[in-house]
Design a protein around this motif. Structure first.
Motif: not given
Length: 282
Positions: A248-260
């Motif tokens: 809620d403060r505009g910070r990234i909490t997760t990045v998921t990249i669905d690389v096959p």
């Protein structure tokens, strides 16, 4: 033009003539469904076709579904997507000024990276471990870095890892200027502007959750993806699905990249509460 509902629709032809407008085209599709039903019969199939017909009418021919309304809806969607893109890129800039801990998994959990980023000291720690038992640790402070590992570099490439880590050694400046080290300080490989440079199509799918695609072929060292895997993906590597969540403060909490074949997930926490790393000794 929308795809034919049945594989051989165009071969059979249609008595409704050419369908240039979307609404007329949908009516033609409904008519073709009815023609097939008369040909093949079946009570259940008729019921299914009625549902399809109603859905098509609601989607393309209902009240408020004219070209002007669709244009307004398309414009509103485009505006929302632009807002989503701006929010995610603003979050990337926020992360560049924020201290945090991170945890990154790849290869189905077979590889793990974890550490902290401390902005005031320009410090970053990294511990990389694999399910083979190999461990590598790196500490960055300012423009200097040190590393150690239990990988046996004196033997064959498939030699098992040693029981103990090697002594710390300072990493040469020219090495730090090359991939992958150039991307590791500040966790730029996982959440930096370099990673997001090839991200497109960001749109909100849930509150503070955004989906898009990323071209991982541009630089496989970003996201720390195996280069040979990327090469084997060919064109698929140019548009890999990804999801980003914010707090809620505009910070990234997760990045998921669905690389096959090798999906990755990075999580970020402990914002502005991590301790500064110290130069390693021994």
């Amino acid at each position: 033009m929308a795809p034919a509902l049945f594989k051989d629709d165009h071969d059979r032809g249609s008595s409704c003539g050419p369908c240039s407008a979307t609404a007329l085209h949908d009516r033609c599709r409904i008519l073709r469904v009815r023609m097939d039903l008369r040909r093949h019969g079946g009570y259940i199939m008729r019921r299914i076709a009625v549902v399809i017909a109603v859905l098509l009418l609601l989607a393309g021919c209902g009240s408020g579904g004219g070209p002007a309304d669709r244009a307004r809806a398309d414009g509103a969607a485009a505006e929302r997507d632009q807002g989503s893109d701006a929010r995610v890129r603003a979050a990337v800039e926020t992360m560049a000024k924020t201290s945090f801990s991170y945890h990154h998994t790849a290869q189905g959990g077979g590889m793990v990276l974890e550490g902290v980023v401390h902005r005031p000291s320009a410090g970053t720690t990294l511990r990389m471990s694999s399910d083979s038992g190999a461990v590598t640790e790196v500490v960055f402070i300012g423009d200097r870095a040190w590393g150690r590992t239990n990988i046996d570099r004196s033997g064959p490439s498939d030699a098992p890892p040693r029981d103990e880590l090697s002594p710390w050694n300072e990493i040469a400046a020219d090495t730090l200027a090359e991939p992958p080290f150039v991307h590791l300080g500040g966790a730029r490989a996982l959440v930096g502007a370099e990673l997001f440079a090839t991200v497109t199509g960001l749109h909100e799918t849930a509150p503070r959750t955004y989906a898009g695609t990323i071209d991982i072929s541009a630089d496989p060292d970003l996201n720390l993806t195996n280069g040979s895997l990327v090469a084997g993906l060919g064109e698929l590597a140019r548009a890999v699905p990804m999801t980003v969540t914010l707090d809620d403060r505009g910070r990234i909490t997760t990045v998921t990249i669905d690389v096959p074949g090798s999906p990755t997930k990075s999580t970020f926490a402990d914002f502005d509460t991590v301790a500064a790393p110290a130069p390693p000794v021994g």
